[in-house]
Design a protein around this motif. Structure first.
Motif, short mmCIF file in Angstrom:
data_model
loop_
_atom_site.label_atom_id
_atom_site.label_comp_id
_atom_site.label_asym_id
_atom_site.label_seq_id
_atom_site.Cartn_x
_atom_site.Cartn_y
_atom_site.Cartn_z
N TYR A 2 0.80 -1.21 0.00
CA TYR A 2 0.00 0.00 0.00
C TYR A 2 0.84 1.28 0.00
O TYR A 2 0.31 2.38 0.07
N ASN A 3 2.16 1.14 -0.10
CA ASN A 3 3.03 2.31 -0.21
C ASN A 3 3.51 2.52 -1.64
O ASN A 3 4.29 3.42 -1.92
N ASN A 171 -18.27 6.81 6.91
CA ASN A 171 -17.43 7.55 5.96
C ASN A 171 -16.42 8.31 6.79
O ASN A 171 -16.71 9.39 7.33
N VAL A 172 -15.24 7.74 6.94
CA VAL A 172 -14.18 8.33 7.76
C VAL A 172 -12.86 8.21 7.01
O VAL A 172 -12.77 7.59 5.95
N ALA A 173 -11.82 8.83 7.56
CA ALA A 173 -10.50 8.83 6.93
C ALA A 173 -10.01 7.42 6.63
O ALA A 173 -10.39 6.46 7.32
N PRO A 174 -9.15 7.26 5.62
CA PRO A 174 -8.58 5.94 5.33
C PRO A 174 -7.92 5.33 6.57
O PRO A 174 -7.25 6.03 7.34
N LEU A 175 -8.10 4.03 6.73
CA LEU A 175 -7.63 3.33 7.91
C LEU A 175 -6.57 2.31 7.57
O LEU A 175 -6.38 1.94 6.40
N THR A 176 -5.88 1.84 8.59
CA THR A 176 -4.97 0.71 8.43
C THR A 176 -5.80 -0.57 8.38
O THR A 176 -6.99 -0.57 8.74
N GLN A 192 -17.40 3.64 3.38
CA GLN A 192 -17.47 4.53 2.22
C GLN A 192 -16.32 5.53 2.24
O GLN A 192 -16.01 6.11 3.29
N ILE A 193 -15.69 5.72 1.10
CA ILE A 193 -14.67 6.75 0.99
C ILE A 193 -14.67 7.28 -0.44
O ILE A 193 -14.86 6.52 -1.40
N PHE A 194 -14.50 8.59 -0.58
CA PHE A 194 -14.44 9.20 -1.90
C PHE A 194 -12.99 9.54 -2.24
O PHE A 194 -12.28 10.12 -1.41
N GLN A 195 -12.58 9.22 -3.45
CA GLN A 195 -11.24 9.59 -3.89
C GLN A 195 -11.17 11.10 -4.12
O GLN A 195 -10.09 11.67 -4.14
N GLU A 196 -12.33 11.74 -4.29
CA GLU A 196 -12.46 13.16 -4.62
C GLU A 196 -12.09 13.40 -6.08
O GLU A 196 -12.91 13.83 -6.86
N THR A 197 -10.86 13.12 -6.48
CA THR A 197 -10.47 13.11 -7.89
C THR A 197 -9.39 12.06 -8.10
O THR A 197 -8.48 11.90 -7.27
N TYR A 198 -9.50 11.35 -9.21
CA TYR A 198 -8.49 10.36 -9.55
C TYR A 198 -7.35 10.96 -10.38
O TYR A 198 -6.34 10.30 -10.61
N HIS A 199 -7.52 12.20 -10.81
CA HIS A 199 -6.49 12.85 -11.64
C HIS A 199 -5.37 13.34 -10.73
O HIS A 199 -5.56 14.21 -9.90
N ARG A 200 -4.20 12.74 -10.88
CA ARG A 200 -3.12 12.96 -9.92
C ARG A 200 -2.71 14.42 -9.80
O ARG A 200 -2.48 14.93 -8.70
N GLY A 209 -2.38 20.20 2.13
CA GLY A 209 -1.82 19.93 3.44
C GLY A 209 -2.51 18.76 4.11
O GLY A 209 -3.66 18.43 3.81
N GLY A 210 -1.79 18.11 5.03
CA GLY A 210 -2.36 17.00 5.77
C GLY A 210 -2.10 15.66 5.11
O GLY A 210 -1.59 15.57 3.99
N LYS A 211 -2.47 14.60 5.79
CA LYS A 211 -2.22 13.24 5.31
C LYS A 211 -2.96 12.94 4.01
O LYS A 211 -2.57 12.08 3.23
N LYS A 212 -4.04 13.69 3.78
CA LYS A 212 -4.83 13.44 2.57
C LYS A 212 -4.07 13.77 1.30
O LYS A 212 -4.48 13.41 0.20
N ARG A 213 -2.95 14.46 1.43
CA ARG A 213 -2.12 14.74 0.25
C ARG A 213 -1.58 13.46 -0.39
O ARG A 213 -1.21 13.45 -1.56
N ASP A 214 -1.56 12.39 0.37
CA ASP A 214 -0.99 11.12 -0.11
C ASP A 214 -2.03 10.41 -0.99
O ASP A 214 -2.90 9.70 -0.50
N TYR A 215 -1.92 10.60 -2.28
CA TYR A 215 -2.85 10.02 -3.26
C TYR A 215 -2.93 8.50 -3.11
O TYR A 215 -4.02 7.92 -3.09
N ASN A 216 -1.78 7.87 -2.99
CA ASN A 216 -1.76 6.41 -2.97
C ASN A 216 -2.37 5.83 -1.69
O ASN A 216 -3.07 4.82 -1.74
N TRP A 217 -2.13 6.46 -0.56
CA TRP A 217 -2.71 5.97 0.70
C TRP A 217 -4.23 5.96 0.61
O TRP A 217 -4.89 5.03 1.07
N ARG A 218 -4.77 6.99 -0.02
CA ARG A 218 -6.22 7.06 -0.14
C ARG A 218 -6.75 6.06 -1.18
O ARG A 218 -7.76 5.38 -0.96
N THR A 219 -6.05 5.96 -2.30
CA THR A 219 -6.53 5.10 -3.38
C THR A 219 -6.51 3.62 -2.99
O THR A 219 -7.34 2.84 -3.44
N TRP A 220 -5.56 3.23 -2.14
CA TRP A 220 -5.46 1.84 -1.69
C TRP A 220 -6.40 1.53 -0.51
O TRP A 220 -6.45 0.40 -0.03
N ALA A 221 -7.14 2.52 -0.04
CA ALA A 221 -7.94 2.33 1.19
C ALA A 221 -8.93 1.18 1.07
O ALA A 221 -9.10 0.39 2.01
#
Length: 466
Positions: A2-3, A171-176, A192-200, A209-221
């Motif tokens: 997932y990294n 619907n909460v932040a991506p988890l381990t 439930q989780i929204f990618q918001e946008t798939y366009h990198r 800012g914040g952990k949500k900046r990590d596209y891959n962490w969210r996409t693998w959720a």
């Protein structure tokens, strides 16, 4: 795992598919629509081709096909739920969201468990049986993720003479993976989780800012959720951040990836369009606004592309747009929604501390009356989740059409329960007539089950299902 980059979202393939299918002939469109009518889904090129429809005649054929598929699978049934915002704390900087950390224009609040219980009691007294628990992507420091687990427990614990909440989705932040296992043990329904946008590139621009900046962490959720045993997951994008055609095809790539890795795709897809949010110019002026006709087209395409996946329409949209999309593929709607913590105990329509502005402010009873007047059955059913008909088991029943032998009777009995215990006299009159007409039009096992369950509710039994 997932990294690493989420390479299953292949931007080059998306643009290639859109370019190759940008000028389809009517015969090509008809061929894809005929394929869609078989209710076996569509591939990336099929979806790309349908996004290029502009001719009114072809658009009408698209809409008619979507309506046929929707009613063949779901019948005249709409599942209702309410979002329950428990916190607007957040450490992220998302330019389109009122909850972003730097926004000083909203009052921050994480509901106590006692306050959550009060909100839940209000929802129960309105007649709700399903809630979507929503939290900003930060929790009270002394609690951490345990705050969400405690909130789920609190929701399920509230019971009064009017009933209880029977299904809690989150619907909460991506988890381990371990946190997802804890959520599953807490008896959640759908994650439930929204990618918001798939366009990198766009993702990077709007998440500053914040952990949500990590596209891959969210996409693998959702991979982590399904690895943890949660087989009902919900996805979506925030329409308006980037070209909706790209987002639609990227969503399909995500679905194909989940089907390939886990044997089943998402349980639901949400289609939220950007709405104004406190102190967010981007929310008021979306970079890629989606027109009403393109929005309807997208809903119809999704229904054809993934015929057995639920499509959720929120109260972001107006009552009229919600009505228009029922026939195009929408199968779940929120109703009587509030998007700020403690909102159900307040009287104002829009609170500046809400995540976004609503388009449909009507109370639950009015929405139900409207839905029933259109001939749709408002369903509060939670039977599949409680009977273990989730994930692959649900699809095994849905694809041959057997799920309707459960859904139709259960939807009617849960609707009758609402009418008997909560509805206004006007809504009850309209609803009872609709139930009579619907059962009269049924046959076989489904009719027998519906009559039996509805009669049990009439006799004073609640929460009956098959």
């Amino acid at each position: 795992m997932y990294n690493v980059p989420a390479d299953f979202i292949n931007e080059a393939k998306i643009w290639e598919a859109l370019e190759q299918n940008k000028n389809p002939e009517p015969a090509q469109i008809k061929e894809v629509l005929a394929k869609a009518a078989e209710m076996k889904g569509l591939n990336l090129n099929d979806v790309a081709l349908l996004t290029a429809i502009n001719d009114p005649e072809m658009m009408a054929e698209l809409f008619n096909t979507a309506n046929t598929v929707k009613e063949t699978i779901y019948g005249k049934r709409l599942v209702l739920f309410a979002p329950l915002y428990v916190s607007n704390l957040c450490k992220n900087e998302c330019l389109y969201c009122a909850f972003r950390a730097s926004n000083k224009g909203i009052v921050r609040h994480a509901l106590s468990q006692e306050e959550i219980a009060k909100e839940v009691e209000i929802l129960i007294n309105q007649g709700h049986k399903r809630v979507l628990l929503v939290a900003g992507e930060s929790y009270p420091e002394q609690d951490g993720f345990q705050y969400v687990l405690d909130a789920i427990k609190t929701v399920y614990s509230v019971k009064n003479e009017h009933g209880e909440i029977r299904r809690v989705n989150i619907n909460v932040a991506p988890l381990t993976v371990e946190e997802f296992k804890q959520a599953k043990d807490a008896n959640i329904g759908t994650y439930q989780i929204f990618q918001e946008t798939y366009h990198r590139e766009t993702y990077k621009k709007v998440h500053v800012g914040g952990k949500k900046r990590d596209y891959n962490w969210r996409t693998w959720a959702l991979h982590r959720a399904m690895e943890a045993g949660i087989d009902d997951v919900g996805i979506g994008v925030l329409l308006g951040l980037f070209d909706y055609r790209f987002e639609l095809l990227a969503t399909m790539q995500h679905i194909f990836e989940l089907e390939d890795k886990f044997g089943v795709g998402p349980h639901t897809i949400s289609v939220p369009r950007m709405e104004p949010a406190t102190n967010s110019d981007m929310a008021s002026h979306p970079p890629f606004p989606v027109s009403d006709i393109d929005f309807r087209k997208m809903v119809a395409i999704l229904r054809l592309a993934v015929p057995y996946t639920g499509i959720i329409m929120s109260t972001r949209e107006t009552a009229k747009m919600r009505r228009d999309t029922f026939a195009l593929g929408v199968s779940q709607i929120s109703a009587g929604s509030k998007t700020n913590p403690g909102g159900y105990g307040e009287t104002s329509e829009d609170d500046p501390s809400s995540q976004f502005s609503l388009g449909d402010h009507r109370p639950l009873d009015e929405v139900i009356r409207d839905v029933a007047s259109m001939g749709y059955i408002p369903s509060f059913c939670t039977a599949c989740y409680r009977m273990g008909r989730t994930g692959q088991d649900f699809m095994d029943l849905a694809k041959p059409g057997d799920i309707r032998l459960h859904c139709a009777p259960n939807g009617l009995s849960s609707f009758k329960e609402y009418l008997q215990n909560y509805a206004s006299p006007e809504t009850r009159e309209i609803g009872d007539e609709l139930i009579r007409e619907t059962i009269a039009g049924m046959s076989g096992i489904a009719k027998q089950r519906a009559e039996k369950l509805v009669n049990r509710v009439k006799a004073g039994r609640d929460d009956v299902y098959c």
